[in-house]
Design an enzyme around this catalytic site. Sequence first.
Site, PDB file in Angstrom:
ATOM      1  N   LYS A  27      52.657 -15.584  48.670  1.00  0.00           N
ATOM      2  CA  LYS A  27      52.457 -16.950  49.138  1.00  0.00           C
ATOM      3  C   LYS A  27      53.547 -17.344  50.122  1.00  0.00           C
ATOM      4  O   LYS A  27      53.263 -17.876  51.209  1.00  0.00           O
ATOM      5  CB  LYS A  27      52.455 -17.903  47.935  1.00  0.00           C
ATOM      6  CG  LYS A  27      51.790 -19.231  48.205  1.00  0.00           C
ATOM      7  CD  LYS A  27      51.843 -20.135  46.970  1.00  0.00           C
ATOM      8  CE  LYS A  27      50.867 -19.696  45.898  1.00  0.00           C
ATOM      9  NZ  LYS A  27      51.139 -20.325  44.603  1.00  0.00           N
ATOM     10  N   ARG A 100      56.022 -24.139  43.602  1.00  0.00           N
ATOM     11  CA  ARG A 100      54.902 -23.210  43.462  1.00  0.00           C
ATOM     12  C   ARG A 100      55.375 -21.786  43.214  1.00  0.00           C
ATOM     13  O   ARG A 100      56.306 -21.320  43.855  1.00  0.00           O
ATOM     14  CB  ARG A 100      54.054 -23.207  44.749  1.00  0.00           C
ATOM     15  CG  ARG A 100      53.836 -24.550  45.354  1.00  0.00           C
ATOM     16  CD  ARG A 100      53.191 -24.464  46.722  1.00  0.00           C
ATOM     17  NE  ARG A 100      51.836 -23.944  46.666  1.00  0.00           N
ATOM     18  CZ  ARG A 100      51.087 -23.695  47.733  1.00  0.00           C
ATOM     19  NH1 ARG A 100      51.587 -23.890  48.951  1.00  0.00           N
ATOM     20  NH2 ARG A 100      49.865 -23.233  47.611  1.00  0.00           N
ATOM     21  N   GLY A 109      45.947 -17.757  38.658  1.00  0.00           N
ATOM     22  CA  GLY A 109      45.979 -18.570  37.452  1.00  0.00           C
ATOM     23  C   GLY A 109      46.995 -18.128  36.408  1.00  0.00           C
ATOM     24  O   GLY A 109      47.080 -18.708  35.337  1.00  0.00           O
ATOM     25  N   MET A 111      50.362 -17.923  36.802  1.00  0.00           N
ATOM     26  CA  MET A 111      51.670 -18.556  36.846  1.00  0.00           C
ATOM     27  C   MET A 111      51.545 -20.015  37.241  1.00  0.00           C
ATOM     28  O   MET A 111      50.458 -20.501  37.468  1.00  0.00           O
ATOM     29  CB  MET A 111      52.568 -17.758  37.753  1.00  0.00           C
ATOM     30  CG  MET A 111      52.880 -16.453  37.039  1.00  0.00           C
ATOM     31  SD  MET A 111      53.583 -15.249  38.046  1.00  0.00           S
ATOM     32  CE  MET A 111      54.820 -16.180  38.787  1.00  0.00           C
ATOM     33  N   ARG A 367      45.764 -16.071  52.230  1.00  0.00           N
ATOM     34  CA  ARG A 367      45.990 -14.705  51.739  1.00  0.00           C
ATOM     35  C   ARG A 367      44.717 -13.915  51.961  1.00  0.00           C
ATOM     36  O   ARG A 367      43.649 -14.492  52.182  1.00  0.00           O
ATOM     37  CB  ARG A 367      46.345 -14.722  50.253  1.00  0.00           C
ATOM     38  CG  ARG A 367      45.196 -15.222  49.410  1.00  0.00           C
ATOM     39  CD  ARG A 367      45.497 -15.232  47.938  1.00  0.00           C
ATOM     40  NE  ARG A 367      44.567 -16.164  47.303  1.00  0.00           N
ATOM     41  CZ  ARG A 367      44.825 -16.875  46.228  1.00  0.00           C
ATOM     42  NH1 ARG A 367      45.993 -16.782  45.633  1.00  0.00           N
ATOM     43  NH2 ARG A 367      43.936 -17.680  45.719  1.00  0.00           N
ATOM     44  N   HIS A 485      38.596  -4.316  22.326  1.00  0.00           N
ATOM     45  CA  HIS A 485      37.591  -3.348  21.891  1.00  0.00           C
ATOM     46  C   HIS A 485      36.313  -3.464  22.733  1.00  0.00           C
ATOM     47  O   HIS A 485      35.803  -2.482  23.261  1.00  0.00           O
ATOM     48  CB  HIS A 485      37.290  -3.573  20.408  1.00  0.00           C
ATOM     49  CG  HIS A 485      36.219  -2.684  19.874  1.00  0.00           C
ATOM     50  ND1 HIS A 485      34.929  -3.111  19.686  1.00  0.00           N
ATOM     51  CD2 HIS A 485      36.240  -1.382  19.527  1.00  0.00           C
ATOM     52  CE1 HIS A 485      34.206  -2.110  19.225  1.00  0.00           C
ATOM     53  NE2 HIS A 485      34.974  -1.047  19.116  1.00  0.00           N
ATOM     54  N   SER A 800      35.612  26.968  39.174  1.00  0.00           N
ATOM     55  CA  SER A 800      35.283  25.557  39.053  1.00  0.00           C
ATOM     56  C   SER A 800      36.095  25.015  37.883  1.00  0.00           C
ATOM     57  O   SER A 800      35.958  25.485  36.747  1.00  0.00           O
ATOM     58  CB  SER A 800      33.789  25.371  38.799  1.00  0.00           C
ATOM     59  OG  SER A 800      33.518  24.010  38.573  1.00  0.00           O
ATOM     60  N   CYS A 867      34.360  20.295  38.122  1.00  0.00           N
ATOM     61  CA  CYS A 867      33.086  19.802  37.598  1.00  0.00           C
ATOM     62  C   CYS A 867      33.269  18.937  36.361  1.00  0.00           C
ATOM     63  O   CYS A 867      32.321  18.595  35.682  1.00  0.00           O
ATOM     64  CB  CYS A 867      32.141  20.958  37.321  1.00  0.00           C
ATOM     65  SG  CYS A 867      32.759  22.093  36.072  1.00  0.00           S
ATOM     66  N   TYR A 887      35.397  21.375  46.913  1.00  0.00           N
ATOM     67  CA  TYR A 887      34.453  20.306  46.583  1.00  0.00           C
ATOM     68  C   TYR A 887      34.798  19.657  45.246  1.00  0.00           C
ATOM     69  O   TYR A 887      35.549  20.226  44.441  1.00  0.00           O
ATOM     70  CB  TYR A 887      33.017  20.838  46.539  1.00  0.00           C
ATOM     71  CG  TYR A 887      32.752  21.789  45.393  1.00  0.00           C
ATOM     72  CD1 TYR A 887      32.362  21.306  44.140  1.00  0.00           C
ATOM     73  CD2 TYR A 887      32.891  23.159  45.550  1.00  0.00           C
ATOM     74  CE1 TYR A 887      32.141  22.168  43.074  1.00  0.00           C
ATOM     75  CE2 TYR A 887      32.666  24.033  44.508  1.00  0.00           C
ATOM     76  CZ  TYR A 887      32.285  23.523  43.257  1.00  0.00           C
ATOM     77  OH  TYR A 887      32.074  24.376  42.221  1.00  0.00           O
TER      78      TYR A 887
HETATM   79  P1  ADP Z   1      48.013 -20.975  42.720  1.00  0.00           P
HETATM   80  O1  ADP Z   1      48.850 -19.821  43.137  1.00  0.00           O
HETATM   81  O2  ADP Z   1      47.649 -20.949  41.288  1.00  0.00           O
HETATM   82  O3  ADP Z   1      46.869 -21.188  43.657  1.00  0.00           O
HETATM   83  P2  ADP Z   1      49.395 -23.040  44.153  1.00  0.00           P
HETATM   84  O4  ADP Z   1      50.851 -22.926  44.280  1.00  0.00           O
HETATM   85  O5  ADP Z   1      48.611 -22.616  45.324  1.00  0.00           O
HETATM   86  O6  ADP Z   1      48.942 -22.275  42.858  1.00  0.00           O
HETATM   87  O7  ADP Z   1      49.097 -24.558  43.839  1.00  0.00           O
HETATM   88  C1  ADP Z   1      48.016 -25.058  43.112  1.00  0.00           C
HETATM   89  C2  ADP Z   1      47.350 -26.170  43.869  1.00  0.00           C
HETATM   90  O8  ADP Z   1      48.260 -27.186  44.262  1.00  0.00           O
HETATM   91  C3  ADP Z   1      46.715 -25.668  45.127  1.00  0.00           C
HETATM   92  O9  ADP Z   1      45.385 -26.128  45.175  1.00  0.00           O
HETATM   93  C4  ADP Z   1      47.509 -26.247  46.243  1.00  0.00           C
HETATM   94  O10 ADP Z   1      46.684 -26.573  47.310  1.00  0.00           O
HETATM   95  C5  ADP Z   1      48.141 -27.487  45.625  1.00  0.00           C
HETATM   96  N1  ADP Z   1      49.455 -27.689  46.224  1.00  0.00           N
HETATM   97  C6  ADP Z   1      50.514 -26.887  46.107  1.00  0.00           C
HETATM   98  N2  ADP Z   1      51.552 -27.333  46.853  1.00  0.00           N
HETATM   99  C7  ADP Z   1      51.123 -28.449  47.476  1.00  0.00           C
HETATM  100  C8  ADP Z   1      51.718 -29.344  48.403  1.00  0.00           C
HETATM  101  N3  ADP Z   1      52.953 -29.176  48.855  1.00  0.00           N
HETATM  102  N4  ADP Z   1      50.988 -30.385  48.831  1.00  0.00           N
HETATM  103  C9  ADP Z   1      49.731 -30.558  48.397  1.00  0.00           C
HETATM  104  N5  ADP Z   1      49.105 -29.741  47.526  1.00  0.00           N
HETATM  105  C10 ADP Z   1      49.786 -28.681  47.055  1.00  0.00           C
HETATM  106 MG    MG Z   2      46.914 -21.385  45.546  1.00  0.00          MG
END
Ligand code: ADP
Ligand code: MG
Length: 934
Positions: A27, A100, A109, A111, A367, A485, A800, A867, A887
Amino acid sequence: MAKKYVYFFGGGKADGNESMKNLLGGKGANLAEMAGHPALRLPVPPGFTVTTEVCTYYYDHKRTYPKELAGQVKTALAQIEKLMGKKFGDPKNPLLVSVRSGARRSMPGMMETVLNVGLNETTIKGLIQQTGGNERFAYDAYRRLIMMYSDVVMEKAAGIEPKGKGIRKLMDEYLEGVKKAKGVESDTDLDADDLKKIVVEYKKMVKATLGKAFPEDPMEQLWGGVGAVFASWNGKRAIEYRRIEKIPHEWGTAVNVQTMVFGNMGDDSATGVAFSRNPGNGENRFYGEYLVNAQGEDVVAGTRTPAPINEWSKNDHSRKLKTLEEWHPELYRQLDGYRTRLEKHYKDMQDIEFTIEKGKLFMLQCRVGKRNGAAAVAMATDMLREKLIDAPTALMRVAPNQLFELLLPMIDPKAELATSPIAKGLPAGPGGARGRAVFTSADAVKWAEKGEKVILVREETSPEDVDGMHKSQAILTSKGGMTSHAALVARGWGKCCIVGCSDIEIADDHKSFKTKKGNVVKEGEWITLNGTKGLVYEGSLTLKDVDLEHNKPFQELMKLADKFRKLNIRTNADTPKDTAIAIKFGAEGIGLFRTEHMFYGEGSDKPLFLLRKMIMSKSVEERRKALDELFPFVKKDMKATMEVMAGRPVTIRLLDPPLHEFVPHSEDKLKELAVSLKVDMAELAKRADSLRENNPMLGHRGVRLGVTYPEITEMQIRAILEAAAELVKAGKKANPEIMIPVTCAVTELDDQKAIYDTVMKEVCAKCGLRKLPCLYGTMIEIPRAALMAASMAGTAEFFSFGTNDLTQMGFGFSRDDIGSFLPDYLEKKILVDDPFQTIDQDGIGELIRFGIDRGRAARKGLKVGICGEHGGDPESVVFCHKVGMNYVSCSPFRVPIARLAAAQAGVADLLAAKTAKKKPAAKKAAAKKPAKKK
Ligand code: ADP
Ligand code: MG
Ligand code: MG
């Protein structure tokens, strides 16, 4: 100079860039790139990234920070303040930030993120002023901060295991209560007074539940957030996720602190997510969703239905909603422009987050976007055509295993787009499936036997459920992870499966389940699963069978793959039907045709009876008689397969299993045999008994049968050669390769070769042919055979590698019993992979390398293949390429996967050769430098 721990971005500049993912996380690196690269310079709210090295330091030093950090953060913060004209913690004109997380590789989701950091009882007044008296907005931001902060920092990061419900859940429920009392549905229907009250109540809840007050000091909030992100790296979910995805624990995460922009400032504000191309089918069209007057998390949270950004992003739920294009055409065009620039710059599909604050567009993340198999193939071939990428890059863009998704029945994408999932879990087994919900394994069995299609829904499964699981179309569990499982079993079967679906709650009476969204599914009601994405749908959605022949992108990719691969791809197939499928998928030969297959399944009654008669014979004469009767069946079978293969090589393995496997169990069958052999039942029982072995896997099987009963070998070889001769005489092509199994000494091979030579002469004479194309070779599946490769290759014209048995005997792991201990081995990292799925390159691989080297030293041009099951495992295919096999052979449905994996191995070679060429030049340059200094 002090070490740099903090990297600034914003105002058209950035300290870092996209190549610094290891240091800045994905990020952070991309924020820097978007903000600072001259080709981009997109409107990214200014901020800074605290590097992953700080995370490492933090864990190495009892959760403390390097001493330079505080100062560097202060400087960066001041830089932001200057750009924004606001001050962090200022009562009049406060700057708010988000904290962030951001690992090297995205961990969706897993972290944590905290928004609106810097708000307190004082700064909120300034915020209200900044926004022209928008109290509603300010308190909305405040209640969000308190919820996120108490949940992420004060509870999770502090390692508090809530007794009962967690703080977020309590707050959620409280919020729901307020809305209900007021008779409204949406958060946006709450006014400033409601939100003020909620803030007061939230603070009380924090104190009462967590025993500490919500911190008023903005700096304390900031550092609390930073610490929480680092701590979340070692959260349970994150660790589990890394284990499955094989992400090293040492990597650590970065932290991004970024100026807040507000999508919740009113009806001229919004937030959204978008993909530069459709990640579901690869279509080159902008695809995304947005929400007016909302903050980031609302889009994913599913509390409100997001609106489509344009016409083709619509689904049934959002069809009537205003698109971003309609709502604000100018902003849409601007965003669409960024999309094009980002794709051109990154040369790949981008997943972006954006926010609109009072009519101004901001970019918050980009990304490389995740995509499913079909989309990956379509995008790779499209981008190649658009000249965005070259052929090797296109090939590397698709993970071979993703092709598997294209081969499985899937939910009709149209049907899927027209509805919304009722729950989401972990995608443990790909493909689509539909059936009636049942809640016990016994019911699954009962219903299935009545001809019903069922999906087994359980909290978790255990080995007792296996029968019901097997009879179900798919499996859905509310608990358990990707290695539970259910997940392991389903993956083994290639069955559609979703695990850990915490969105559903199964009723105590096991007659229904309820989703978080409130849907109730009762026993017997239809559900449909998308196991590739982990989505659960209500009702019975149409499934689509695959039609690869008309799948243009797939065909294009395969054609491209064939240009870059060195390995040939064969298939393990025993019937003309399997063979035909494999050829359609591109198989260039059969690498393993098991003669015994004709004694199983459809139409096997007569040959099986004759085989049993042969097995139960006592004298050579008796046996010969039975073999003579069996001969035409074997010959017909061989001929049919070689005919379908039309001159492509067919490796036929002579009879392999221990004979006792074929002895019948039923009284009737035994009687029939006794009559035919003219012996009484007691005598027959005695003969059957004498075949029983203590350790049949290591017993009288493979070549050992041929040594004891040469007439069995003779019959098989004659059948093969006569079949080939007849084809040749009819002007057709035949290319058999006779393979002797379970050998460990060249003397075994020589013993059988004598039979081969004699029969060859006889068949040629009989058919009036001078010679017949045929190779004589062996399977290398006993470690000793690999060690004796030099002498084995004296007689064998090909090897083989039978890596199933080679792994079994090399490790001394019974492949049928590995289930009882392998999970522990993987859990404790005693082994990294299941060696039966991915070749153990260190150990078994060494046997293979040794075998090939010695074999080829003794016989130039020795043909070598594999094989075992590994022939269809992408990692193992790359290994086979590296050790110089000719192969790989795999099951028909894995042929495309092997083709692509082999091509990627070829591409990797090309790339390595390129860098090797460059290197000497680089070295020269490096060598020059010090010279200059002199
Ligand atoms: P994840 O990696 O789980 O996507 P993010 O760090 O991207 O977490 O943040 C989660 C949400 O918060 C995202 O939808 C992002 O757009 C919003 N967000 C993060 N930083 C800002 C910011 N500086 N201003 C507005 N929205 C933010
Ligand atoms: Mg994000
Ligand atoms: Mg074997």
